[in-house]
Scaffold this motif. Structure first.
Motif, mmCIF file in Angstrom:
data_model
loop_
_atom_site.group_PDB
_atom_site.id
_atom_site.type_symbol
_atom_site.label_atom_id
_atom_site.label_comp_id
_atom_site.label_asym_id
_atom_site.label_seq_id
_atom_site.Cartn_x
_atom_site.Cartn_y
_atom_site.Cartn_z
ATOM 1 N N GLY A 1 -28.993 -56.358 -26.133
ATOM 2 C CA GLY A 1 -30.193 -56.031 -26.899
ATOM 3 C C GLY A 1 -31.081 -55.114 -26.085
ATOM 4 O O GLY A 1 -30.666 -54.049 -25.650
ATOM 5 N N GLU A 2 -32.309 -55.546 -25.843
ATOM 6 C CA GLU A 2 -33.228 -54.754 -25.031
ATOM 7 C C GLU A 2 -33.349 -55.298 -23.607
ATOM 8 O O GLU A 2 -34.145 -54.799 -22.808
ATOM 9 C CB GLU A 2 -34.604 -54.716 -25.708
ATOM 10 C CG GLU A 2 -34.569 -53.997 -27.056
ATOM 11 C CD GLU A 2 -35.865 -54.138 -27.816
ATOM 12 O OE1 GLU A 2 -36.873 -54.522 -27.196
ATOM 13 O OE2 GLU A 2 -35.880 -53.872 -29.024
ATOM 14 N N ASP A 3 -32.557 -56.311 -23.285
ATOM 15 C CA ASP A 3 -32.570 -56.893 -21.943
ATOM 16 C C ASP A 3 -31.450 -56.308 -21.093
ATOM 17 O O ASP A 3 -30.388 -55.935 -21.602
ATOM 18 C CB ASP A 3 -32.411 -58.418 -22.013
ATOM 19 C CG ASP A 3 -33.610 -59.099 -22.661
ATOM 20 O OD1 ASP A 3 -34.722 -58.520 -22.631
ATOM 21 O OD2 ASP A 3 -33.440 -60.210 -23.199
ATOM 22 N N ILE A 4 -31.707 -56.234 -19.803
ATOM 23 C CA ILE A 4 -30.725 -55.775 -18.830
ATOM 24 C C ILE A 4 -30.267 -56.979 -18.018
ATOM 25 O O ILE A 4 -31.091 -57.742 -17.504
ATOM 26 C CB ILE A 4 -31.318 -54.698 -17.899
ATOM 27 C CG1 ILE A 4 -31.695 -53.446 -18.688
ATOM 28 C CG2 ILE A 4 -30.328 -54.346 -16.787
ATOM 29 C CD1 ILE A 4 -30.527 -52.702 -19.276
ATOM 30 N N MET A 5 -28.963 -57.134 -17.901
ATOM 31 C CA MET A 5 -28.387 -58.246 -17.144
ATOM 32 C C MET A 5 -27.841 -57.715 -15.817
ATOM 33 O O MET A 5 -27.244 -56.639 -15.768
ATOM 34 C CB MET A 5 -27.275 -58.920 -17.941
ATOM 35 C CG MET A 5 -27.550 -59.052 -19.436
ATOM 36 S SD MET A 5 -29.056 -60.002 -19.808
ATOM 37 C CE MET A 5 -28.510 -61.634 -19.376
ATOM 38 N N LEU A 6 -28.057 -58.500 -14.753
ATOM 39 C CA LEU A 6 -27.624 -58.080 -13.415
ATOM 40 C C LEU A 6 -27.274 -59.307 -12.599
ATOM 41 O O LEU A 6 -27.981 -60.320 -12.644
ATOM 42 C CB LEU A 6 -28.744 -57.295 -12.726
ATOM 43 C CG LEU A 6 -28.512 -56.896 -11.271
ATOM 44 C CD1 LEU A 6 -27.441 -55.823 -11.165
ATOM 45 C CD2 LEU A 6 -29.819 -56.412 -10.630
ATOM 46 N N GLU A 7 -26.177 -59.225 -11.860
ATOM 47 C CA GLU A 7 -25.822 -60.268 -10.898
ATOM 48 C C GLU A 7 -26.050 -59.740 -9.495
ATOM 49 O O GLU A 7 -25.671 -58.609 -9.185
ATOM 50 C CB GLU A 7 -24.365 -60.702 -11.060
ATOM 51 C CG GLU A 7 -24.120 -61.585 -12.270
ATOM 52 C CD GLU A 7 -22.766 -62.278 -12.197
ATOM 53 O OE1 GLU A 7 -22.037 -62.066 -11.207
ATOM 54 O OE2 GLU A 7 -22.454 -63.041 -13.132
ATOM 55 N N VAL A 8 -26.666 -60.564 -8.655
ATOM 56 C CA VAL A 8 -26.978 -60.169 -7.278
ATOM 57 C C VAL A 8 -26.415 -61.212 -6.317
ATOM 58 O O VAL A 8 -26.684 -62.415 -6.474
ATOM 59 C CB VAL A 8 -28.509 -60.038 -7.078
ATOM 60 C CG1 VAL A 8 -28.832 -59.816 -5.606
ATOM 61 C CG2 VAL A 8 -29.053 -58.898 -7.922
ATOM 62 N N PRO A 9 -25.624 -60.785 -5.325
ATOM 63 C CA PRO A 9 -25.116 -61.743 -4.337
ATOM 64 C C PRO A 9 -26.181 -62.082 -3.294
ATOM 65 O O PRO A 9 -26.966 -61.218 -2.891
ATOM 66 C CB PRO A 9 -23.946 -60.992 -3.703
ATOM 67 C CG PRO A 9 -24.325 -59.545 -3.831
ATOM 68 C CD PRO A 9 -25.100 -59.424 -5.109
#
Length: 303
Positions: free
Chosen positions: A208-216
């Motif tokens: 949608g309008e959200d940004i998803m990110l994974e961070v170690p």
């Protein structure tokens, strides 16, 4: 007029949409009054038949017996779909007549684009909207999220500067009014339809309008807490990872998502942290956890 549009077009009731369209295209070119003399009435019949079978909803209504071959309701409970399209279905129908509603201009514009019909008959009385043209434009993830100006090369060799609005989605189609093929006679030009294809990003993902990110994060940062720098679509920011943070915890960065053109607020960025252990567990770390395990009976919830 025949009571059965299937008979008029010479197709079976199980004919596909493409078969119906091909049958109409063939008959319409043969019978158009600008080409053949004395075919105006037959041309009107073929056109009226395609108004029924070329529209999926009308075709279903006819098959159910709700409307007749003229598009008129057989009983009062059915709302008539036709809105005067047949009134201008004969020779000389203008851009506001029945042709545009059913895509007839797509069928005729290439045929009459030379300005003369077969055998030298002039089509000066015929007007039709020009065909729409379709393009595919690939853009980077950040260009789609933030907006950009891209140069599109047209088939004829010309170029067009296209504004990609912020927040455009993958496979979204942008319509450029009047940038398609020229109309026939007084007909207006068609539009250019540009399908945007967004290339995936190495680590951002959009919902949608959200940004998803994974961070170690390291085990020490998870246990002791830390300040961790993370990327966003508009630049790098710092988040605070508190002591005792478990893998999978989500941090929300408000307003750091996508802000589509015309909207007041942007989406958020959701940062999920993942604890990553060192590639090599040295003796010091192993000894520490061995001692810690002997003195503690921590159970993370396994059964």
């Amino acid at each position: 007029m025949a009571d059965d549009p299937y008979v008029t077009l010479g197709v079976s009731k199980g004919a596909s949409d493409d078969e119906v369209r091909r049958a109409f295209r063939k008959l319409a070119k043969e019978l158009h009054p600008d080409i053949s003399k004395g075919t105006e009435e037959r041309f009107k019949q073929v056109t009226s038949a395609y108004e029924i079978l070329g529209d999926p909803e009308k075709r279903k209504a006819f098959d159910r017996g709700e409307i007749n071959a003229r598009g008129e309701p057989r009983h009062s409970g059915y709302r008539q779909y036709a809105r005067g399209a047949r009134a201008n279905a004969g020779a000389g129908a203008g851009p506001n007549g029945g042709f545009d509603e059913f895509g007839f201009s797509d069928i005729f514009s290439d045929f009459f684009s030379s300005g003369a019909a077969r055998g030298g008959a002039r089509s000066s009385n015929f007007s039709a909207r020009g065909q729409d043209v379709r393009y595919t434009l690939e853009v980077d993830f950040l260009e789609a999220a933030l907006g950009a100006t891209k140069r599109v090369t047209l088939p004829g060799g010309g170029t067009l500067d296209l504004t990609v609005p912020a927040g455009v989605g993958d496979l979204q189609v942008l319509r450029l009014k009047g940038k398609g093929q020229r109309g026939v006679g007084a007909g207006e030009s068609g539009d250019a339809l540009v399908e945007v294809r967004v290339r995936p990003h190495p680590f951002f993902r959009r919902e949608g309008e959200d940004i998803m990110l994974e961070v170690p994060i390291g085990i020490d940062e998870a246990v002791l807490g830390a300040k961790v720098e993370v990327p966003t679509i508009s630049g790098r920011v710092q988040i605070t990872v508190p002591k005792g943070t478990s893998s999978g915890r989500v941090f929300r960065l408000r307003g750091k998502g996508v802000k589509p053109s015309g909207k007041q607020e942007a989406g958020d960025q959701l940062v999920t942290v993942r604890i990553v252990l060192p590639e090599k567990i040295d003796d010091t770390l192993a000894y520490f956890f061995s001692e810690w395990r002997q003195k503690n009976s921590y159970d993370p919830g396994r059964k």
